[in-house]
Design a protein around this motif. Structure first.
Motif, mmCIF file in Angstrom:
data_model
loop_
_atom_site.group_PDB
_atom_site.id
_atom_site.type_symbol
_atom_site.label_atom_id
_atom_site.label_comp_id
_atom_site.label_asym_id
_atom_site.label_seq_id
_atom_site.Cartn_x
_atom_site.Cartn_y
_atom_site.Cartn_z
ATOM 1 N N GLY A 63 0.808 -1.209 0.000
ATOM 2 C CA GLY A 63 0.000 0.000 0.000
ATOM 3 C C GLY A 63 0.844 1.263 0.000
ATOM 4 N N VAL A 64 1.923 1.247 0.769
ATOM 5 C CA VAL A 64 2.822 2.408 0.809
ATOM 6 C C VAL A 64 3.448 2.647 -0.557
ATOM 7 C CG1 VAL A 64 4.993 3.292 1.751
ATOM 8 C CG2 VAL A 64 3.325 2.223 3.282
ATOM 9 N N VAL A 65 3.869 1.569 -1.219
ATOM 10 C CA VAL A 65 4.476 1.692 -2.546
ATOM 11 C C VAL A 65 3.460 2.242 -3.551
ATOM 12 C CG1 VAL A 65 5.454 0.408 -4.490
ATOM 13 C CG2 VAL A 65 6.185 -0.109 -2.155
ATOM 14 N N GLY A 66 2.241 1.689 -3.519
ATOM 15 C CA GLY A 66 1.209 2.140 -4.445
ATOM 16 C C GLY A 66 0.842 3.595 -4.240
ATOM 17 N N ALA A 67 0.616 3.971 -2.983
ATOM 18 C CA ALA A 67 0.272 5.364 -2.680
ATOM 19 C C ALA A 67 1.442 6.287 -2.992
ATOM 20 C CB ALA A 67 -0.139 5.488 -1.220
ATOM 21 N N GLY A 68 2.661 5.812 -2.721
ATOM 22 C CA GLY A 68 3.842 6.629 -3.013
ATOM 23 C C GLY A 68 3.976 6.898 -4.501
ATOM 24 N N TYR A 69 3.669 5.894 -5.311
ATOM 25 C CA TYR A 69 3.688 6.069 -6.764
ATOM 26 C C TYR A 69 2.688 7.136 -7.189
ATOM 27 C CZ TYR A 69 2.826 5.018 -11.702
ATOM 28 O OH TYR A 69 2.645 5.123 -13.057
ATOM 29 N N SER A 70 1.485 7.066 -6.620
ATOM 30 C CA SER A 70 0.456 8.052 -6.947
ATOM 31 C C SER A 70 0.879 9.453 -6.532
ATOM 32 C CB SER A 70 -0.862 7.679 -6.261
ATOM 33 O OG SER A 70 -1.880 8.606 -6.562
ATOM 34 N N GLY B 5 -3.128 10.274 -1.487
ATOM 35 C CA GLY B 5 -1.988 9.369 -1.472
ATOM 36 C C GLY B 5 -1.182 9.496 -0.191
ATOM 37 N N LEU B 6 -0.981 10.722 0.268
ATOM 38 C CA LEU B 6 -0.244 10.933 1.518
ATOM 39 C C LEU B 6 -0.995 10.339 2.705
ATOM 40 C CD1 LEU B 6 0.998 14.606 0.982
ATOM 41 C CD2 LEU B 6 2.382 12.526 0.974
ATOM 42 N N ILE B 7 -2.312 10.486 2.706
ATOM 43 C CA ILE B 7 -3.117 9.913 3.787
ATOM 44 C C ILE B 7 -3.034 8.386 3.753
ATOM 45 C CG2 ILE B 7 -5.471 9.620 4.678
ATOM 46 C CD1 ILE B 7 -6.082 12.444 3.713
ATOM 47 N N GLN B 8 -3.108 7.816 2.555
ATOM 48 C CA GLN B 8 -3.007 6.360 2.423
ATOM 49 C C GLN B 8 -1.646 5.860 2.895
ATOM 50 O OE1 GLN B 8 -3.929 6.064 -1.770
ATOM 51 N NE2 GLN B 8 -5.970 5.256 -1.349
ATOM 52 N N MET B 9 -0.592 6.579 2.555
ATOM 53 C CA MET B 9 0.738 6.193 3.018
ATOM 54 C C MET B 9 0.808 6.220 4.541
ATOM 55 S SD MET B 9 3.254 8.127 0.289
ATOM 56 C CE MET B 9 4.739 7.513 1.092
ATOM 57 N N ALA B 10 0.216 7.246 5.142
ATOM 58 C CA ALA B 10 0.225 7.357 6.603
ATOM 59 C C ALA B 10 -0.543 6.208 7.244
ATOM 60 C CB ALA B 10 -0.372 8.698 7.024
ATOM 61 N N LEU B 11 -1.718 5.872 6.690
ATOM 62 C CA LEU B 11 -2.530 4.790 7.248
ATOM 63 C C LEU B 11 -1.824 3.444 7.125
ATOM 64 C CD1 LEU B 11 -6.109 5.773 5.983
ATOM 65 C CD2 LEU B 11 -5.162 6.056 8.276
ATOM 66 N N CYS B 12 -1.198 3.211 5.988
ATOM 67 C CA CYS B 12 -0.452 1.962 5.813
ATOM 68 C C CYS B 12 0.770 1.927 6.725
ATOM 69 C CB CYS B 12 -0.026 1.789 4.355
ATOM 70 S SG CYS B 12 -1.387 1.407 3.227
ATOM 71 N N GLY B 13 1.408 3.078 6.919
ATOM 72 C CA GLY B 13 2.534 3.150 7.848
ATOM 73 C C GLY B 13 2.104 2.840 9.274
ATOM 74 N N VAL B 14 0.917 3.319 9.651
ATOM 75 C CA VAL B 14 0.376 3.020 10.982
ATOM 76 C C VAL B 14 0.140 1.521 11.128
ATOM 77 C CG1 VAL B 14 -1.644 3.302 12.472
ATOM 78 C CG2 VAL B 14 -0.647 5.290 11.346
ATOM 79 N N GLN B 15 -0.337 0.881 10.053
ATOM 80 C CA GLN B 15 -0.578 -0.558 10.125
ATOM 81 C C GLN B 15 0.715 -1.343 10.247
ATOM 82 O OE1 GLN B 15 -2.990 -2.396 10.810
ATOM 83 N NE2 GLN B 15 -1.973 -4.349 10.418
ATOM 84 N N VAL B 16 1.799 -0.834 9.686
ATOM 85 C CA VAL B 16 3.096 -1.502 9.873
ATOM 86 C C VAL B 16 3.429 -1.575 11.353
ATOM 87 C CG1 VAL B 16 5.575 -1.296 9.496
ATOM 88 C CG2 VAL B 16 4.002 -0.887 7.600
ATOM 89 N N VAL B 17 3.248 -0.463 12.061
ATOM 90 C CA VAL B 17 3.503 -0.438 13.509
ATOM 91 C C VAL B 17 2.506 -1.326 14.236
ATOM 92 C CG1 VAL B 17 3.610 1.025 15.551
ATOM 93 C CG2 VAL B 17 4.451 1.888 13.358
ATOM 94 N N ASN B 18 1.226 -1.217 13.860
ATOM 95 C CA ASN B 18 0.181 -2.022 14.489
ATOM 96 C C ASN B 18 0.411 -3.511 14.250
ATOM 97 O OD1 ASN B 18 -2.470 -2.363 15.794
ATOM 98 N ND2 ASN B 18 -3.189 -2.939 13.766
ATOM 99 N N GLY B 19 0.840 -3.858 13.033
ATOM 100 C CA GLY B 19 1.120 -5.252 12.723
ATOM 101 C C GLY B 19 2.279 -5.803 13.535
ATOM 102 N N LEU B 20 3.315 -4.987 13.710
ATOM 103 C CA LEU B 20 4.457 -5.416 14.523
ATOM 104 C C LEU B 20 4.033 -5.641 15.976
ATOM 105 C CD1 LEU B 20 7.331 -3.132 13.182
ATOM 106 C CD2 LEU B 20 7.180 -5.625 13.001
#
Length: 204
Positions: free
Chosen positions: A98-105, A170-185
């Motif tokens: 998701g971060v890669v996709g949003a970053g591309y956008s 896209g920036l919001i999506q990157m932030a949400l996916c980044g939050v899930q990385v922390v949440n997943g860990l």
């Protein structure tokens, strides 16, 4: 809130953002709300940042996040929390997608905003000239330059508004996916706070 429940909230948030990005990218194929020949559509629109990056690629992590809450946490080699922990760990991979996709956008939108739209800059009875008169973002601080675009009507504001939406989404999506990385860990290391296995054992 459980890590799985929090991931579900993130998935719910990502879905409408993805739909908005896809719609914005589709609208960009009609500069100024007008239908034009394909060669007169701004180049960055054809990169499909909103359709592929923030759209289709974002659907996969969103669906995974939505399903984490319901994932079985009690059936992995006799280890009660193994299933849930593995699911949370695997969600990190989808969050990275998701971060890669949003970053591309975001990159495509940023380049498009700086480059400006393609439009009619000169027109007479025998000739219509299409070009991209804004190559270095100068029109962003000088609205008077927008008059260089004769047609389609309102193409500059149309281009700027839609690509700005793609950039912000896209920036919001990157932030949400980044939050899930922390949440997943946290979910993988600490387990889910709901203790569903304990609840099911107690009911037997």
């Amino acid at each position: 809130m459980c890590s799985g429940g929090f991931a579900k909230c993130l998935g719910v948030s990502l879905m409408p953002l993805s739909v908005v990005c896809v719609l914005c990218n589709i609208l960009l194929f009609f500069p100024g709300g007008k239908s034009v020949e394909s060669e007169h559509i701004t180049e960055q629109v054809w990169y499909f940042g909103g359709i592929l990056g923030s759209g289709l690629l974002m659907i996969f992590p969103a669906l995974v996040f939505l399903d984490l809450k319901n994932n079985d946490c009690c059936g992995c080699c006799g280890n009660e929390g193994c299933g849930r922990r593995f699911a949370m760990l695997s969600s990190i991979l989808f969050a990275a997608v998701g971060v890669v996709g949003a970053g591309y956008s975001v990159i495509v939108a940023g380049v498009a905003i700086n480059h400006g739209p393609q439009c009619v800059t000169h027109k007479n009875e025998t000739h219509t000239e299409w070009s991209s008169p804004f190559s270095d973002g100068d029109y962003l601080s000088n609205k008077a330059l927008w008059s260089h675009c004769k047609e389609p009507s309102g193409v500059v504001s149309w281009h700027l508004s839609l690509f700005s939406v793609l950039l912000v989404m896209g920036l919001i999506q990157m932030a949400l996916c980044g939050v899930q990385v922390v949440n997943g860990l946290l979910g993988a290391l600490c387990g889910d706070c709901c203790g569903c296995c304990g609840g099911s054992d107690g009911a037997v």
